[in-house]
Design an enzyme around this catalytic site. Structure first.
Site, mmCIF file in Angstrom:
data_model
loop_
_atom_site.group_PDB
_atom_site.id
_atom_site.type_symbol
_atom_site.label_atom_id
_atom_site.label_comp_id
_atom_site.label_asym_id
_atom_site.label_seq_id
_atom_site.Cartn_x
_atom_site.Cartn_y
_atom_site.Cartn_z
ATOM 1 N N GLY A 21 0.821 -1.194 0.000
ATOM 2 C CA GLY A 21 0.000 0.000 0.000
ATOM 3 C C GLY A 21 0.860 1.251 0.000
ATOM 4 O O GLY A 21 2.079 1.195 0.073
ATOM 5 N N CYS B 195 7.858 17.152 -4.731
ATOM 6 C CA CYS B 195 9.263 17.486 -4.969
ATOM 7 C C CYS B 195 9.807 18.457 -3.920
ATOM 8 O O CYS B 195 9.259 19.532 -3.727
ATOM 9 C CB CYS B 195 9.430 18.075 -6.362
ATOM 10 S SG CYS B 195 9.061 16.917 -7.682
ATOM 11 N N THR C 39 8.153 5.580 -2.140
ATOM 12 C CA THR C 39 9.125 5.503 -1.053
ATOM 13 C C THR C 39 10.527 5.450 -1.650
ATOM 14 O O THR C 39 10.739 4.829 -2.690
ATOM 15 C CB THR C 39 8.884 4.250 -0.189
ATOM 16 O OG1 THR C 39 7.590 4.319 0.396
ATOM 17 C CG2 THR C 39 9.908 4.162 0.939
ATOM 18 N N SER D 293 9.146 5.264 7.026
ATOM 19 C CA SER D 293 7.992 4.992 6.167
ATOM 20 C C SER D 293 7.623 3.522 6.295
ATOM 21 O O SER D 293 8.496 2.665 6.490
ATOM 22 C CB SER D 293 8.320 5.320 4.708
ATOM 23 O OG SER D 293 8.631 6.686 4.556
ATOM 24 N N ILE D 294 6.333 3.242 6.178
ATOM 25 C CA ILE D 294 5.839 1.875 6.353
ATOM 26 C C ILE D 294 4.857 1.548 5.237
ATOM 27 O O ILE D 294 4.012 2.371 4.877
ATOM 28 C CB ILE D 294 5.132 1.714 7.720
ATOM 29 C CG1 ILE D 294 6.111 1.975 8.861
ATOM 30 C CG2 ILE D 294 4.518 0.322 7.859
ATOM 31 C CD1 ILE D 294 5.450 2.027 10.227
#
Length: 223
Positions: free
Chosen positions: A74, A171, A78, A140-141
């Protein structure tokens, strides 16, 4: 006795190799040929795009030369790079564990508890998956699940060059939002110590017994 969690330290390996390994382990775990695993590793610079991401919208000009992969997890874009501890969870969810929101909160909790060992007060940002220190994102996951076996997981910035996050959208903003353990502490942090902390806290939060993994032997026996 709690279920085993086999932990493998893979060092730094190419993203495609880790991705294929995960998918192989998922099938083996679904058929009960292996136990739960946690893979700890680093990648060379790479962008992964989750199910919600569009390469045209989520990869900036700075990321045009970075290898990019559209994957099953999901989330959106990343960025992985050396100095970021990547943890891939191959877990067979059973009973009450079959709740992906619960799993995401557990992966957050593992890192929050681990970071506290360095005096870093991390927490959650309501409505945003990941681990935060005030208004800065340190991890982040993103997870995927097949046949109720999970894969993918976390990317915790230990000593990552934060400028690399300019490769993904929005950005520049992503680079400004991200932080790392070394940026917060102002001193070097040993990756091996962070790996050990993540494994130890995973045992507590997931209620597993951590054991070493021998992937080469495991894969040979499963053939």
């Amino acid at each position: 006795m709690s279920r085993p969690l086999r932990v493998a330290d893979l060092g730094r390996i190419p993203y495609p190799a880790a991705w294929e390994l995960q998918k192989k382990l998922v099938d083996l775990r679904a058929d009960d040929h292996i136990e739960d695993h946690l893979l700890l590793l680093e990648h060379e610079p790479v962008i992964t795009l989750g199910r919600k991401a569009d390469p045209a919208e989520h990869v900036c000009e700075a990321g045009k030369g970075v290898p990019t992969f559209e994957i099953e997890r999901g989330g959106e874009a990343t960025y992985h790079a050396p100095g970021q501890l990547v943890g891939y969870f191959i877990l067979k969810l059973e009973g009450a564990e079959r709740d992906l929101h619960r799993l995401l909160r557990q992966i957050e909790e593992i890192q929050i508890r681990a970071l506290s060992r360095w005096g870093i007060e991390a927490g959650r940002n309501p409505g945003k998956t990941g681990v935060w220190v005030d208004d800065r994102k340190i991890s982040s996951i993103g997870v995927a699940v097949r046949r109720w076996v999970t894969y993918h997981g976390l990317g915790l910035n230990v000593s990552t060059d934060l400028g690399g996050f300019q490769a993904i959208r929005p950005c520049g903003m992503e680079a400004g939002v991200m932080t790392s353990m070394e940026a917060l502490l102002g001193k070097p942090v040993a990756m091996d110590e962070v790996k050990a902390a993540i494994a130890a806290e995973a045992a507590v939060v997931l209620e597993r017994t951590v054991l070493p993994a021998d992937l080469e032997r495991t894969l040979q026996q499963a053939r």
